[in-house]
Design an enzyme around this catalytic site. Structure first.
Site, PDB file in Angstrom:
ATOM      1  CG  HIS A   1      -0.389   0.367   2.495  1.00  0.00           C
ATOM      2  ND1 HIS A   1      -0.067  -0.572   3.458  1.00  0.00           N
ATOM      3  CD2 HIS A   1      -0.080   1.571   3.025  1.00  0.00           C
ATOM      4  CE1 HIS A   1       0.423   0.052   4.521  1.00  0.00           C
ATOM      5  NE2 HIS A   1       0.423   1.346   4.288  1.00  0.00           N
TER       6      HIS A   1
ATOM      7  CG  ASP B   1      -0.160  -3.915   2.672  1.00  0.00           C
ATOM      8  OD1 ASP B   1       0.313  -3.411   1.631  1.00  0.00           O
ATOM      9  OD2 ASP B   1      -0.339  -3.261   3.723  1.00  0.00           O
TER      10      ASP B   1
ATOM     11  N   GLY C   1       3.353   6.482   8.351  1.00  0.00           N
ATOM     12  CA  GLY C   1       4.754   6.713   8.023  1.00  0.00           C
ATOM     13  C   GLY C   1       5.650   5.558   8.432  1.00  0.00           C
TER      14      GLY C   1
ATOM     15  CB  SER D   1       3.229   1.668   6.001  1.00  0.00           C
ATOM     16  OG  SER D   1       1.959   1.759   6.561  1.00  0.00           O
ATOM     17  N   GLY D   2       5.521  -0.605   6.112  1.00  0.00           N
ATOM     18  CA  GLY D   2       6.594  -1.214   5.334  1.00  0.00           C
ATOM     19  C   GLY D   2       7.789  -1.610   6.162  1.00  0.00           C
TER      20      GLY D   2
END
Length: 313
Positions: free
Chosen positions: A76, A125, A223, A225-226
């Site tokens: 995402h 995701d 911020g 995410s990932g």
């Protein structure tokens, strides 16, 4: 199959095996490791695989280095967009305001989104980023190991997440933008399903949850995410999850939801033919309903109405 073809196949398999064991020699080692919401400043070099994804020089997500050329992040973060224009990865950074000789910046040559990623349900995701040129490992830049296929982990296991995201809803990380870290325990998928049931959010087997059910207060946020959720296994740090989504940030009874990395070894290896990541088998208590859980039905009326959909971190 001819004898020559058979020999070639054997050689390729041996090379792949050598690549993997070579990664296991270096991955997950944070030699300098002795906000996120409710976290604290991370020691310098504590999480050497931590990456900042920037577009046009602005941080927007995290990522985890998994070998000299590849990063793992959340699908995402790319907004269903595989464009690499203006996309860069920063490694070895401690705070966003100070330049350092330890910082490594690379353009992104390729973005690979999981083909079955669904932005509505947040399933699959996960994404891979290939750097335009490889990096050299150091004490500040080093890959994470990854949980091997079919790995399991005990409910309550203590994991760590790091990032440069917001320190609470709508409040960006203040200057100098120091990397934050937070410790969060694994929550059973059964309890996580109960927590999100009122929002018609399905917690699938490709997800793993972590957080504080009773009091909240510690979590990833926008911020982050990932970034990788990691756990110490012996002497190395192993990536269990990828920061994906949640309801708000650090809300009580709403743990953070992460991509379960162990479900994606085959997919990752299908794109990284050589120098594959180091995979660490983890065998523990299968994540089921935690014993003696006191989790009740989510108190929907206590949350803002605008938070009726998962908030991507």
């Amino acid at each position: 199959m001819s004898v020559w073809n058979a020999v070639c196949v054997i050689v390729v398999l041996l090379l792949r095996a050598q690549d993997t064991s070579a990664q296991l020699d270096v991955c997950g080692q944070a030699t300098l490791n002795t906000r996120i919401v409710g976290g604290q400043d991370a020691p310098e070099g504590a999480w050497p695989w931590q990456a900042s994804l920037t577009r046009d020089r602005r941080h927007f997500c995290g990522g985890a280095l998994i070998n000299k050329e590849w990063l793992l992040t959340a699908a995402h973060c790319l907004n269903d967009n595989s464009a690499t224009s203006g996309l860069q990865v920063i490694l070895g950074m401690h705070n966003q305001s100070t330049s350092s000789s330890d910082v490594v910046v690379r353009d992104v040559a390729k973005v690979i989104l999981h083909p079955n990623y669904n932005h509505t349900t947040s399933t699959n995701d996960i994404a891979l980023l290939r750097l335009a040129s490889s990096v050299t490992f150091s004490t500040r830049v080093r890959p994470a190991c990854l949980a091997a296929q079919d790995s399991t982990v005990s409910v309550g296991s203590r994991t760590w997440v790091a990032g440069w995201g917001s320190i609470r809803m709508g409040e960006p990380l203040p200057a100098p933008g120091t990397l934050q870290e937070v410790e969060v325990p694994v929550v059973s998928n059964a309890d996580c399903k109960t927590a999100y049931k009122g929002y018609q959010i399905i917690i699938n087997n490709d997800m793993i949850c972590a957080g504080y059910l009773g009091e909240g207060g510690k979590d990833a946020c926008q911020g982050d995410s990932g970034g990788a959720m990691v756990i110490k296994q012996g002497s190395v740090w192993v990536g269990l999850g990828v920061v994906s989504f949640g309801i708000g940030c650090a809300e009580a009874r709403h743990p953070g939801v992460y991509v379960r990395v162990s479900q994606y070894q085959t997919w990752i290896n299908s794109h990284i033919a050589t120098d594959q990541p180091g995979y660490v088998p983890m065998t523990s208590i299968t994540v089921q309903t935690s014993a003696g859980s006191s989790l009740a039905t989510p108190l929907l009326h206590t949350l803002p109405l605008l938070l009726t959909l998962p908030l991507l971190h």
